[in-house]
Design a protein around this motif. Structure first.
Motif, short mmCIF file in Angstrom:
data_model
loop_
_atom_site.label_atom_id
_atom_site.label_comp_id
_atom_site.label_asym_id
_atom_site.label_seq_id
_atom_site.Cartn_x
_atom_site.Cartn_y
_atom_site.Cartn_z
N LEU A 117 0.79 -1.24 0.00
CA LEU A 117 0.00 0.00 0.00
C LEU A 117 0.82 1.29 0.00
O LEU A 117 0.48 2.22 -0.73
N PRO A 118 1.89 1.41 0.77
CA PRO A 118 2.65 2.66 0.75
C PRO A 118 3.19 3.03 -0.64
O PRO A 118 3.46 4.20 -0.92
N LYS A 119 3.29 2.05 -1.53
CA LYS A 119 3.81 2.30 -2.88
C LYS A 119 2.72 2.51 -3.92
O LYS A 119 3.02 2.74 -5.09
N TRP A 120 1.44 2.40 -3.52
CA TRP A 120 0.34 2.57 -4.49
C TRP A 120 0.33 3.99 -4.99
O TRP A 120 0.56 4.95 -4.24
N HIS A 121 0.00 4.14 -6.25
CA HIS A 121 -0.09 5.44 -6.91
C HIS A 121 -1.13 6.32 -6.21
O HIS A 121 -2.29 5.91 -6.10
N LYS A 122 -0.71 7.47 -5.71
CA LYS A 122 -1.59 8.45 -5.05
C LYS A 122 -2.41 7.83 -3.92
O LYS A 122 -3.60 8.07 -3.78
N ILE A 123 -1.74 7.04 -3.08
CA ILE A 123 -2.42 6.32 -2.01
C ILE A 123 -3.15 7.27 -1.05
O ILE A 123 -4.24 6.96 -0.58
N ASN A 130 2.80 -9.98 5.57
CA ASN A 130 2.43 -9.18 6.73
C ASN A 130 1.25 -8.31 6.34
O ASN A 130 1.35 -7.51 5.42
N SER A 131 0.14 -8.44 7.04
CA SER A 131 -1.06 -7.72 6.64
C SER A 131 -1.33 -6.47 7.49
O SER A 131 -2.37 -5.84 7.34
N ARG A 132 -0.43 -6.07 8.33
CA ARG A 132 -0.64 -4.89 9.16
C ARG A 132 -0.12 -3.64 8.44
O ARG A 132 0.90 -3.68 7.77
N THR A 133 -0.86 -2.53 8.60
CA THR A 133 -0.51 -1.30 7.92
C THR A 133 -1.02 -0.11 8.71
O THR A 133 -1.91 -0.25 9.56
N GLU A 134 -0.48 1.05 8.41
CA GLU A 134 -0.94 2.31 9.02
C GLU A 134 -2.18 2.84 8.30
O GLU A 134 -2.85 3.74 8.80
N TYR A 135 -2.47 2.31 7.13
CA TYR A 135 -3.61 2.78 6.35
C TYR A 135 -4.91 2.17 6.87
O TYR A 135 -4.90 1.08 7.45
#
Length: 189
Positions: free
Chosen positions: A113-119, A137-142
């Protein structure tokens, strides 16, 4: 307001893992529909060169037939160039302003996710729904809603490799898709 899950991917070929994820998210979140959205050019990976979009689309139609809550959305196939989710969601939200959308991603994509275009713009356009995948790893700040899905370790690349090496793919994808692959001699069958 209609609640719709979107499951994007190359679906090269579609398999029971895709169908299981879609069904579990549909049921758990009490959605009205799941839209399977084959992409034109995934920005993060290369699709098989030998498989035409028409074949991927037909296999997907065969895979979801019989489930009235599943449908195919071809918005990404209908346009050229990379399939950026942010552009797709802008178009879909404009076209279906009375719908709430949930974009379903596996743990491999959550990690990415951090690398997705215009996240940062994208997270305001759609609610992400994450499902577990082995070895990621499925944990994220999003902001991601998580849905538990029974683990099934199957992938389209594994199926392509098995077809090419003449191994069985029975019980990995619907019989109608297997028949289509054999009839069209896809993946070296």
């Amino acid at each position: 307001m209609k609640k719709v899950g979107i499951l994007g991917g190359t679906f090269d070929p579609p398999h029971y893992g895709h169908l299981l994820i879609a069904n579990e998210v549909l049921s758990t979140l009490h959605l009205d529909e799941i839209w399977f959205m084959p992409n034109q050019e995934p920005p993060h990976k290369k699709k098989s060169e030998s498989i035409k979009n028409e074949d991927r689309l037909r296999m997907l139609e065969l895979a979801i037939s019989g489930n009235a809550s599943f449908r195919v959305e071809t918005i990404e196939l209908d346009r050229q160039g990379p399939s950026y989710t942010v552009d797709t969601m802008k178009m879909i939200n404009a076209q279906y302003s009375d719908h709430q959308f949930f974009f379903i991603i596996g743990a491999d994509m959550i990690e990415y996710l951090p690398k997705w275009h215009k996240i940062d713009e994208l997270i305001n356009l759609v609610q992400f729904v994450g499902v577990e995948r082995p070895e990621y790893n499925s944990r994220t700040e999003y902001p991601v809603l998580y849905v538990d899905v029974p683990a099934i370790d199957v992938s389209s690349s594994m199926i392509r490799d098995r077809v090419k090496s003449r191994q069985t793919v029975r019980y990995l994808l619907p019989d109608s898709v297997i028949q289509y692959i054999e009839e069209k001699h896809l993946y070296g069958s």
